[in-house]
Design a protein around this motif. Structure first.
Motif, PDB file in Angstrom:
ATOM      1  N   GLY A   1       0.780  -1.224   0.000  1.00  0.00           N
ATOM      2  CA  GLY A   1       0.000   0.000   0.000  1.00  0.00           C
ATOM      3  C   GLY A   1       0.810   1.270   0.000  1.00  0.00           C
ATOM      4  N   ALA A   2       0.675   2.030   1.078  1.00  0.00           N
ATOM      5  CA  ALA A   2       1.278   3.351   1.164  1.00  0.00           C
ATOM      6  C   ALA A   2       2.763   3.329   1.503  1.00  0.00           C
ATOM      7  CB  ALA A   2       0.525   4.197   2.197  1.00  0.00           C
ATOM      8  N   ASN A   3       3.363   2.154   1.676  1.00  0.00           N
ATOM      9  CA  ASN A   3       4.799   2.084   1.933  1.00  0.00           C
ATOM     10  C   ASN A   3       5.578   2.683   0.757  1.00  0.00           C
ATOM     11  OD1 ASN A   3       5.296   0.701   4.484  1.00  0.00           O
ATOM     12  ND2 ASN A   3       4.274  -1.055   3.540  1.00  0.00           N
ATOM     13  N   THR A   4       6.636   3.380   1.065  1.00  0.00           N
ATOM     14  CA  THR A   4       7.479   3.957   0.012  1.00  0.00           C
ATOM     15  C   THR A   4       8.931   3.505   0.118  1.00  0.00           C
ATOM     16  OG1 THR A   4       7.843   5.938   1.373  1.00  0.00           O
ATOM     17  CG2 THR A   4       6.031   6.013  -0.235  1.00  0.00           C
ATOM     18  N   LYS A   5       9.286   2.812   1.178  1.00  0.00           N
ATOM     19  CA  LYS A   5      10.660   2.318   1.337  1.00  0.00           C
ATOM     20  C   LYS A   5      10.883   1.119   0.423  1.00  0.00           C
ATOM     21  CE  LYS A   5      13.975   0.544   4.720  1.00  0.00           C
ATOM     22  NZ  LYS A   5      14.183   0.123   6.136  1.00  0.00           N
ATOM     23  N   MET A   6      11.897   1.220  -0.442  1.00  0.00           N
ATOM     24  CA  MET A   6      12.190   0.157  -1.399  1.00  0.00           C
ATOM     25  C   MET A   6      13.517  -0.529  -1.050  1.00  0.00           C
ATOM     26  SD  MET A   6       9.712   0.113  -3.607  1.00  0.00           S
ATOM     27  CE  MET A   6       8.290   1.178  -3.836  1.00  0.00           C
TER      28      MET A   6
ATOM     29  N   HIS B   1       9.308  -7.879   6.193  1.00  0.00           N
ATOM     30  CA  HIS B   1       9.467  -7.413   7.571  1.00  0.00           C
ATOM     31  C   HIS B   1       8.879  -6.017   7.795  1.00  0.00           C
ATOM     32  CE1 HIS B   1      11.958 -10.923   8.093  1.00  0.00           C
ATOM     33  NE2 HIS B   1      12.729 -10.533   7.097  1.00  0.00           N
ATOM     34  N   GLN B   2       8.411  -5.382   6.697  1.00  0.00           N
ATOM     35  CA  GLN B   2       7.765  -4.077   6.817  1.00  0.00           C
ATOM     36  C   GLN B   2       6.312  -4.230   7.259  1.00  0.00           C
ATOM     37  OE1 GLN B   2       9.760  -2.809   2.668  1.00  0.00           O
ATOM     38  NE2 GLN B   2       8.285  -1.319   3.412  1.00  0.00           N
ATOM     39  N   SER B   3       5.784  -3.163   7.829  1.00  0.00           N
ATOM     40  CA  SER B   3       4.373  -3.121   8.167  1.00  0.00           C
ATOM     41  C   SER B   3       3.537  -3.033   6.892  1.00  0.00           C
ATOM     42  CB  SER B   3       4.087  -1.907   9.053  1.00  0.00           C
ATOM     43  OG  SER B   3       2.699  -1.712   9.201  1.00  0.00           O
TER      44      SER B   3
ATOM     45  N   PRO C   1       6.401  -9.347  11.045  1.00  0.00           N
ATOM     46  CA  PRO C   1       5.242  -9.684  10.214  1.00  0.00           C
ATOM     47  C   PRO C   1       5.449 -10.895   9.312  1.00  0.00           C
ATOM     48  CG  PRO C   1       5.697  -7.326  10.136  1.00  0.00           C
ATOM     49  CD  PRO C   1       6.870  -7.972  10.809  1.00  0.00           C
ATOM     50  N   ALA C   2       6.715 -11.274   9.053  1.00  0.00           N
ATOM     51  CA  ALA C   2       6.977 -12.348   8.098  1.00  0.00           C
ATOM     52  C   ALA C   2       6.890 -13.736   8.700  1.00  0.00           C
ATOM     53  CB  ALA C   2       8.365 -12.163   7.475  1.00  0.00           C
ATOM     54  N   SER C   3       6.957 -13.846  10.027  1.00  0.00           N
ATOM     55  CA  SER C   3       6.946 -15.166  10.648  1.00  0.00           C
ATOM     56  C   SER C   3       6.227 -15.089  11.982  1.00  0.00           C
ATOM     57  CB  SER C   3       8.371 -15.694  10.830  1.00  0.00           C
ATOM     58  OG  SER C   3       9.079 -14.899  11.771  1.00  0.00           O
ATOM     59  N   SER C   4       6.294 -16.161  12.749  1.00  0.00           N
ATOM     60  CA  SER C   4       5.541 -16.240  13.991  1.00  0.00           C
ATOM     61  C   SER C   4       6.066 -17.422  14.790  1.00  0.00           C
ATOM     62  CB  SER C   4       4.052 -16.423  13.686  1.00  0.00           C
ATOM     63  OG  SER C   4       3.322 -16.738  14.841  1.00  0.00           O
ATOM     64  N   ASN C   5       5.625 -17.542  16.030  1.00  0.00           N
ATOM     65  CA  ASN C   5       5.907 -18.773  16.760  1.00  0.00           C
ATOM     66  C   ASN C   5       4.941 -19.883  16.345  1.00  0.00           C
ATOM     67  OD1 ASN C   5       3.649 -17.700  17.951  1.00  0.00           O
ATOM     68  ND2 ASN C   5       4.527 -17.497  20.005  1.00  0.00           N
ATOM     69  N   ALA C   6       3.956 -19.554  15.530  1.00  0.00           N
ATOM     70  CA  ALA C   6       3.076 -20.538  14.909  1.00  0.00           C
ATOM     71  C   ALA C   6       3.697 -21.008  13.590  1.00  0.00           C
ATOM     72  CB  ALA C   6       1.701 -19.912  14.647  1.00  0.00           C
TER      73      ALA C   6
ATOM     74  N   ILE D   1       5.362 -15.733   5.551  1.00  0.00           N
ATOM     75  CA  ILE D   1       5.010 -14.868   4.423  1.00  0.00           C
ATOM     76  C   ILE D   1       6.274 -14.654   3.595  1.00  0.00           C
ATOM     77  CG2 ILE D   1       4.383 -12.521   3.732  1.00  0.00           C
ATOM     78  CD1 ILE D   1       1.982 -14.027   4.617  1.00  0.00           C
ATOM     79  N   TYR D   2       6.162 -14.804   2.270  1.00  0.00           N
ATOM     80  CA  TYR D   2       7.282 -14.552   1.374  1.00  0.00           C
ATOM     81  C   TYR D   2       6.869 -13.611   0.243  1.00  0.00           C
ATOM     82  CZ  TYR D   2       9.645 -18.669   3.363  1.00  0.00           C
ATOM     83  OH  TYR D   2      10.232 -19.575   4.207  1.00  0.00           O
ATOM     84  N   ASN D   3       7.777 -12.738  -0.137  1.00  0.00           N
ATOM     85  CA  ASN D   3       7.673 -12.053  -1.423  1.00  0.00           C
ATOM     86  C   ASN D   3       8.111 -13.001  -2.518  1.00  0.00           C
ATOM     87  OD1 ASN D   3       6.955  -9.562  -0.313  1.00  0.00           O
ATOM     88  ND2 ASN D   3       9.061  -8.802  -0.276  1.00  0.00           N
ATOM     89  N   ILE D   4       7.457 -12.941  -3.664  1.00  0.00           N
ATOM     90  CA  ILE D   4       7.951 -13.659  -4.835  1.00  0.00           C
ATOM     91  C   ILE D   4       7.812 -12.728  -6.026  1.00  0.00           C
ATOM     92  CG2 ILE D   4       5.729 -14.851  -5.072  1.00  0.00           C
ATOM     93  CD1 ILE D   4       7.347 -17.173  -6.349  1.00  0.00           C
TER      94      ILE D   4
END
Length: 335
Positions: A132-137, A142-144, A249-254, A258-261
Protein backbone atom coordinates in the motif's frame (compact mmCIF):
# COMPACT_ATOMS: atom_id res chain seq x y z
CA UNK A 1 0.82 -36.15 -3.26
CA UNK A 2 -2.86 -35.36 -3.55
CA UNK A 3 -3.17 -31.58 -3.81
CA UNK A 4 -6.25 -29.37 -3.92
CA UNK A 5 -5.59 -26.38 -6.19
CA UNK A 6 -8.21 -23.64 -6.35
CA UNK A 7 -8.44 -21.45 -9.44
CA UNK A 8 -7.20 -24.09 -11.89
CA UNK A 9 -8.92 -22.35 -14.80
CA UNK A 10 -7.08 -19.15 -13.90
CA UNK A 11 -3.81 -17.74 -15.16
CA UNK A 12 -1.46 -18.88 -12.41
CA UNK A 13 -3.58 -21.80 -11.23
CA UNK A 14 -3.58 -23.52 -14.62
CA UNK A 15 0.22 -23.29 -14.83
CA UNK A 16 0.58 -24.65 -11.28
CA UNK A 17 -1.79 -27.56 -11.98
CA UNK A 18 0.15 -28.54 -15.09
CA UNK A 19 3.48 -28.48 -13.28
CA UNK A 20 2.14 -30.63 -10.44
CA UNK A 21 0.65 -33.14 -12.87
CA UNK A 22 3.90 -33.25 -14.83
CA UNK A 23 5.80 -34.28 -11.72
CA UNK A 24 3.30 -37.01 -10.87
CA UNK A 25 1.03 -35.44 -8.26
CA UNK A 26 -2.73 -35.93 -8.16
CA UNK A 27 -4.57 -32.61 -8.53
CA UNK A 28 -8.11 -31.78 -7.45
CA UNK A 29 -9.00 -28.58 -9.29
CA UNK A 30 -11.63 -26.19 -7.97
CA UNK A 31 -12.92 -23.27 -10.04
CA UNK A 32 -16.22 -21.45 -10.46
CA UNK A 33 -15.48 -20.35 -14.06
CA UNK A 34 -16.40 -16.75 -13.24
CA UNK A 35 -17.34 -14.57 -16.19
CA UNK A 36 -15.19 -11.69 -14.91
CA UNK A 37 -13.36 -12.19 -18.21
CA UNK A 38 -13.60 -14.44 -21.27
CA UNK A 39 -14.70 -17.90 -20.12
CA UNK A 40 -13.49 -19.50 -23.35
CA UNK A 41 -9.93 -18.60 -22.38
CA UNK A 42 -10.45 -20.37 -19.05
CA UNK A 43 -11.85 -23.39 -20.85
CA UNK A 44 -8.82 -23.44 -23.15
CA UNK A 45 -6.48 -23.38 -20.16
CA UNK A 46 -8.30 -26.32 -18.59
CA UNK A 47 -8.31 -28.25 -21.85
CA UNK A 48 -4.52 -28.55 -21.66
CA UNK A 49 -4.75 -31.00 -18.75
CA UNK A 50 -8.41 -31.82 -18.04
CA UNK A 51 -8.09 -35.30 -19.56
CA UNK A 52 -5.10 -36.20 -17.38
CA UNK A 53 -6.14 -39.25 -15.32
CA UNK A 54 -4.61 -37.66 -12.21
CA UNK A 55 -6.77 -34.55 -12.55
CA UNK A 56 -10.26 -34.16 -11.07
CA UNK A 57 -12.25 -30.98 -11.66
CA UNK A 58 -14.82 -29.45 -9.33
CA UNK A 59 -16.92 -26.66 -10.83
CA UNK A 60 -18.00 -24.68 -7.79
CA UNK A 61 -17.54 -21.39 -5.94
CA UNK A 62 -15.36 -21.02 -2.85
CA UNK A 63 -18.18 -19.03 -1.28
CA UNK A 64 -20.30 -22.21 -1.43
CA UNK A 65 -19.52 -23.66 1.99
CA UNK A 66 -21.09 -27.05 1.30
CA UNK A 67 -19.17 -27.48 -1.96
CA UNK A 68 -15.85 -26.73 -0.27
CA UNK A 69 -16.62 -29.03 2.64
CA UNK A 70 -17.55 -31.80 0.21
CA UNK A 71 -14.30 -31.34 -1.72
CA UNK A 72 -12.23 -31.86 1.43
CA UNK A 73 -14.36 -34.73 2.75
CA UNK A 74 -14.45 -36.61 -0.56
CA UNK A 75 -10.92 -36.13 -1.83
CA UNK A 76 -8.95 -35.67 1.41
CA UNK A 77 -6.12 -33.57 -0.04
CA UNK A 78 -2.77 -33.70 1.73
CA UNK A 79 -1.87 -30.16 0.76
CA UNK A 80 -3.74 -27.13 -0.59
CA UNK A 81 -2.76 -24.28 -2.92
CA UNK A 82 -5.34 -21.49 -2.82
CA UNK A 83 -5.06 -19.32 -5.93
CA UNK A 84 -8.76 -18.66 -6.58
CA UNK A 85 -9.74 -15.06 -5.92
CA UNK A 86 -11.52 -12.12 -7.41
CA UNK A 87 -8.63 -10.41 -9.12
CA UNK A 88 -8.21 -6.87 -10.39
CA UNK A 89 -7.40 -3.81 -8.32
CA UNK A 90 -9.94 -1.42 -9.88
CA UNK A 91 -12.85 -3.83 -10.33
CA UNK A 92 -13.53 -3.48 -6.58
CA UNK A 93 -14.65 0.11 -7.05
CA UNK A 94 -17.87 -1.10 -8.69
CA UNK A 95 -18.11 -4.68 -7.38
CA UNK A 96 -16.87 -4.67 -3.76
CA UNK A 97 -19.14 -7.48 -2.53
CA UNK A 98 -17.60 -9.95 -4.98
CA UNK A 99 -14.19 -9.46 -3.34
CA UNK A 100 -15.47 -10.17 0.15
CA UNK A 101 -17.45 -13.21 -1.02
CA UNK A 102 -14.57 -14.78 -2.93
CA UNK A 103 -11.46 -13.53 -1.17
CA UNK A 104 -12.64 -13.47 2.44
CA UNK A 105 -15.61 -15.82 2.85
CA UNK A 106 -14.17 -18.26 0.34
CA UNK A 107 -10.81 -18.25 2.08
CA UNK A 108 -12.50 -18.93 5.42
CA UNK A 109 -14.02 -22.06 3.90
CA UNK A 110 -10.56 -23.18 2.76
CA UNK A 111 -9.13 -22.61 6.24
CA UNK A 112 -11.95 -24.59 7.81
CA UNK A 113 -11.33 -27.46 5.39
CA UNK A 114 -7.63 -27.48 6.24
CA UNK A 115 -8.41 -27.37 9.96
CA UNK A 116 -10.88 -30.25 10.00
CA UNK A 117 -9.09 -32.54 7.55
CA UNK A 118 -5.51 -32.44 8.80
CA UNK A 119 -4.01 -30.72 5.76
CA UNK A 120 -0.21 -30.80 5.93
CA UNK A 121 0.39 -27.38 4.37
CA UNK A 122 -1.68 -24.53 2.95
CA UNK A 123 -0.02 -22.21 0.43
CA UNK A 124 -2.11 -19.20 -0.49
CA UNK A 125 -1.80 -16.26 -2.85
CA UNK A 126 -1.33 -12.80 -1.42
CA UNK A 127 -0.14 -9.73 -3.30
CA UNK A 128 2.46 -6.97 -3.32
CA UNK A 129 -0.51 -4.61 -3.18
CA UNK A 130 -0.63 -5.15 0.60
CA UNK A 131 2.38 -2.81 0.89
CA UNK A 132 0.00 0.00 0.00
CA UNK A 133 1.28 3.35 1.16
CA UNK A 134 4.80 2.08 1.93
CA UNK A 135 7.48 3.96 0.01
CA UNK A 136 10.66 2.32 1.34
CA UNK A 137 12.19 0.16 -1.40
CA UNK A 138 12.62 -2.71 -1.87
CA UNK A 139 9.45 -4.00 -0.22
CA UNK A 140 10.36 -6.46 2.53
CA UNK A 141 8.14 -8.93 4.36
CA UNK A 142 9.47 -7.41 7.57
CA UNK A 143 7.77 -4.08 6.82
CA UNK A 144 4.37 -3.12 8.17
CA UNK A 145 1.42 -3.55 5.79
CA UNK A 146 -1.22 -1.71 7.77
CA UNK A 147 -2.19 0.77 5.06
CA UNK A 148 -3.58 -1.01 1.95
CA UNK A 149 -4.89 1.40 -0.69
CA UNK A 150 -7.54 -0.80 -2.35
CA UNK A 151 -10.21 -3.26 -1.26
CA UNK A 152 -8.42 -5.99 -3.21
CA UNK A 153 -5.26 -5.40 -1.18
CA UNK A 154 -7.27 -5.24 2.03
CA UNK A 155 -8.91 -8.60 1.25
CA UNK A 156 -5.49 -10.18 0.73
CA UNK A 157 -4.17 -8.62 3.93
CA UNK A 158 -7.19 -10.18 5.65
CA UNK A 159 -6.18 -13.56 4.21
CA UNK A 160 -2.74 -13.26 5.76
CA UNK A 161 -4.19 -12.46 9.16
CA UNK A 162 -6.86 -15.17 8.95
CA UNK A 163 -4.24 -17.77 8.02
CA UNK A 164 -2.06 -16.74 10.95
CA UNK A 165 -4.95 -17.13 13.38
CA UNK A 166 -5.61 -20.68 12.13
CA UNK A 167 -1.92 -21.51 12.32
CA UNK A 168 -1.82 -20.25 15.89
CA UNK A 169 -5.11 -21.75 17.11
CA UNK A 170 -5.22 -25.03 15.21
CA UNK A 171 -1.66 -25.64 14.04
CA UNK A 172 -2.50 -25.35 10.33
CA UNK A 173 0.89 -24.86 8.57
CA UNK A 174 0.34 -21.88 6.25
CA UNK A 175 2.49 -19.93 3.82
CA UNK A 176 1.39 -16.75 2.05
CA UNK A 177 3.09 -15.62 -1.16
CA UNK A 178 3.01 -11.96 -2.12
CA UNK A 179 3.03 -12.01 -5.92
CA UNK A 180 4.59 -9.07 -7.78
CA UNK A 181 3.00 -8.20 -11.18
CA UNK A 182 2.81 -11.63 -12.79
CA UNK A 183 2.74 -11.84 -16.61
CA UNK A 184 3.23 -14.42 -19.33
CA UNK A 185 1.40 -16.83 -21.67
CA UNK A 186 -2.24 -17.57 -20.87
CA UNK A 187 -2.48 -14.33 -18.87
CA UNK A 188 -5.64 -12.42 -17.95
CA UNK A 189 -7.18 -10.12 -20.59
CA UNK A 190 -7.48 -7.29 -18.04
CA UNK A 191 -3.72 -7.16 -17.44
CA UNK A 192 -1.57 -4.43 -18.98
CA UNK A 193 0.53 -6.63 -21.28
CA UNK A 194 -2.60 -8.28 -22.70
CA UNK A 195 -4.40 -4.96 -23.19
CA UNK A 196 -1.35 -3.33 -24.75
CA UNK A 197 -0.74 -6.19 -27.16
CA UNK A 198 -4.35 -6.29 -28.33
CA UNK A 199 -4.46 -2.52 -28.88
CA UNK A 200 -1.10 -2.25 -30.67
CA UNK A 201 -1.99 -5.05 -33.08
CA UNK A 202 -5.31 -3.32 -33.79
CA UNK A 203 -3.61 0.04 -34.34
CA UNK A 204 -5.45 1.51 -31.37
CA UNK A 205 -3.94 3.77 -28.67
CA UNK A 206 -2.95 2.41 -25.27
CA UNK A 207 -3.57 4.19 -21.98
CA UNK A 208 -0.29 4.80 -20.16
CA UNK A 209 -0.77 5.92 -16.58
CA UNK A 210 1.72 7.99 -14.57
CA UNK A 211 3.17 8.87 -18.01
CA UNK A 212 4.85 5.46 -17.95
CA UNK A 213 7.34 6.49 -15.28
CA UNK A 214 6.43 4.01 -12.54
CA UNK A 215 8.38 0.81 -12.06
CA UNK A 216 7.17 -2.71 -11.38
CA UNK A 217 8.83 -6.01 -10.44
CA UNK A 218 7.39 -7.77 -13.49
CA UNK A 219 7.58 -11.51 -12.75
CA UNK A 220 7.27 -14.24 -15.37
CA UNK A 221 4.65 -16.87 -14.62
CA UNK A 222 7.05 -19.84 -14.78
CA UNK A 223 9.14 -18.20 -12.06
CA UNK A 224 6.03 -17.80 -9.93
CA UNK A 225 5.07 -21.45 -10.42
CA UNK A 226 8.52 -22.67 -9.44
CA UNK A 227 8.36 -20.61 -6.25
CA UNK A 228 4.85 -21.82 -5.41
CA UNK A 229 5.81 -25.48 -5.72
CA UNK A 230 9.10 -25.15 -3.87
CA UNK A 231 7.24 -23.41 -1.07
CA UNK A 232 4.54 -26.10 -1.04
CA UNK A 233 7.22 -28.74 -0.48
CA UNK A 234 8.57 -27.01 2.64
CA UNK A 235 6.00 -26.74 5.42
CA UNK A 236 6.77 -23.91 7.85
CA UNK A 237 7.52 -24.47 11.50
CA UNK A 238 7.26 -21.98 14.32
CA UNK A 239 10.08 -19.47 14.59
CA UNK A 240 11.68 -20.16 17.97
CA UNK A 241 13.33 -16.73 17.93
CA UNK A 242 10.07 -14.87 17.34
CA UNK A 243 9.48 -12.28 20.05
CA UNK A 244 5.96 -10.99 20.61
CA UNK A 245 7.35 -7.79 22.07
CA UNK A 246 8.97 -7.02 18.71
CA UNK A 247 6.81 -9.01 16.31
CA UNK A 248 8.06 -9.82 12.82
CA UNK A 249 5.24 -9.68 10.21
CA UNK A 250 6.98 -12.35 8.10
CA UNK A 251 6.95 -15.17 10.65
CA UNK A 252 5.54 -16.24 13.99
CA UNK A 253 5.91 -18.77 16.76
CA UNK A 254 3.08 -20.54 14.91
CA UNK A 255 3.76 -22.60 11.73
CA UNK A 256 3.29 -19.61 9.46
CA UNK A 257 5.37 -17.71 6.92
CA UNK A 258 5.01 -14.87 4.42
CA UNK A 259 7.28 -14.55 1.37
CA UNK A 260 7.67 -12.05 -1.42
CA UNK A 261 7.95 -13.66 -4.83
CA UNK A 262 8.95 -11.30 -7.61
CA UNK A 263 11.72 -10.21 -9.93
CA UNK A 264 14.42 -8.28 -8.08
CA UNK A 265 15.02 -6.00 -11.08
CA UNK A 266 12.10 -3.57 -11.43
CA UNK A 267 11.40 -2.25 -14.92
CA UNK A 268 9.94 1.12 -15.86
CA UNK A 269 6.62 0.85 -17.68
CA UNK A 270 7.93 2.76 -20.71
CA UNK A 271 10.73 0.20 -21.04
CA UNK A 272 8.17 -2.62 -20.75
CA UNK A 273 6.21 -1.04 -23.61
CA UNK A 274 9.39 -0.63 -25.65
CA UNK A 275 10.16 -4.35 -25.30
CA UNK A 276 6.61 -5.14 -26.36
CA UNK A 277 6.97 -2.92 -29.43
CA UNK A 278 10.16 -4.75 -30.37
CA UNK A 279 8.50 -8.14 -30.02
CA UNK A 280 5.46 -7.08 -32.05
CA UNK A 281 7.45 -5.14 -34.65
CA UNK A 282 5.05 -2.20 -34.25
CA UNK A 283 5.04 1.13 -32.45
CA UNK A 284 2.47 1.90 -29.79
CA UNK A 285 0.23 4.94 -29.91
CA UNK A 286 0.36 6.16 -26.32
CA UNK A 287 -2.15 8.31 -24.47
CA UNK A 288 -0.60 9.63 -21.27
CA UNK A 289 -2.53 9.89 -18.00
CA UNK A 290 -1.68 10.63 -14.35
CA UNK A 291 -1.31 7.86 -11.78
CA UNK A 292 -4.59 6.08 -11.12
CA UNK A 293 -6.23 6.20 -7.71
CA UNK A 294 -5.08 3.23 -5.63
CA UNK A 295 -1.93 2.65 -7.68
CA UNK A 296 1.52 3.00 -6.15
CA UNK A 297 4.36 4.74 -8.01
CA UNK A 298 6.77 1.80 -7.76
CA UNK A 299 7.14 -1.77 -6.55
CA UNK A 300 10.39 -3.60 -5.94
CA UNK A 301 10.62 -7.07 -4.42
CA UNK A 302 13.08 -8.10 -1.74
CA UNK A 303 13.17 -11.90 -2.18
CA UNK A 304 16.06 -12.64 0.16
CA UNK A 305 13.81 -14.65 2.50
CA UNK A 306 12.57 -16.80 -0.39
CA UNK A 307 16.15 -17.41 -1.49
CA UNK A 308 17.30 -18.30 2.02
CA UNK A 309 14.44 -20.60 2.99
CA UNK A 310 13.18 -22.02 -0.29
CA UNK A 311 16.38 -21.90 -2.34
CA UNK A 312 14.95 -20.12 -5.34
CA UNK A 313 14.78 -16.71 -6.98
CA UNK A 314 12.93 -15.62 -10.15
CA UNK A 315 15.26 -15.76 -13.17
CA UNK A 316 13.43 -15.03 -16.44
CA UNK A 317 14.48 -11.64 -17.83
CA UNK A 318 11.64 -9.35 -18.88
CA UNK A 319 12.71 -9.21 -22.54
CA UNK A 320 12.49 -13.00 -22.76
CA UNK A 321 9.18 -13.08 -20.89
CA UNK A 322 7.54 -10.44 -23.09
CA UNK A 323 8.65 -12.25 -26.26
CA UNK A 324 7.23 -15.52 -24.93
CA UNK A 325 3.91 -13.82 -24.23
CA UNK A 326 3.74 -12.28 -27.71
CA UNK A 327 4.51 -15.65 -29.31
CA UNK A 328 1.69 -17.26 -27.32
CA UNK A 329 -0.75 -14.42 -28.05
CA UNK A 330 -0.15 -14.55 -31.80
CA UNK A 331 -0.56 -18.32 -31.85
CA UNK A 332 -3.68 -18.37 -29.64
CA UNK A 333 -5.49 -15.55 -31.44
CA UNK A 334 -4.07 -16.23 -34.89
CA UNK A 335 -2.75 -12.67 -35.35
Amino acid sequence: MKILVTGTAGFIGSHVAMRLLDRGDEVIGFDNMSDYYDVTLKQARLARFADNPRYTHIAADLADREAVEAAFATHKPQRVINLAAQAGVRYAATNPHVYVSSNVTGFLHILEGCRHHGVEHLVFASTSSVYGANTKMPFSEHQSTEHPLTLYAASKKANEQMAHSYSHLYGVPSTGLRFFTVYGPWGRPDMALFLFTKAILAGEPIKVFNHGRHKRSFTYVDDIVEGVIRTLDQSPTGNSEWDGRRPDPASSNAPYRIYNIGNEQPVELLRYIELLEQSLGRKAKMEMFPLQAGDVPDTEADVSELIKNVGYRPRVAVDVGVTNFVDWYRHYYGT
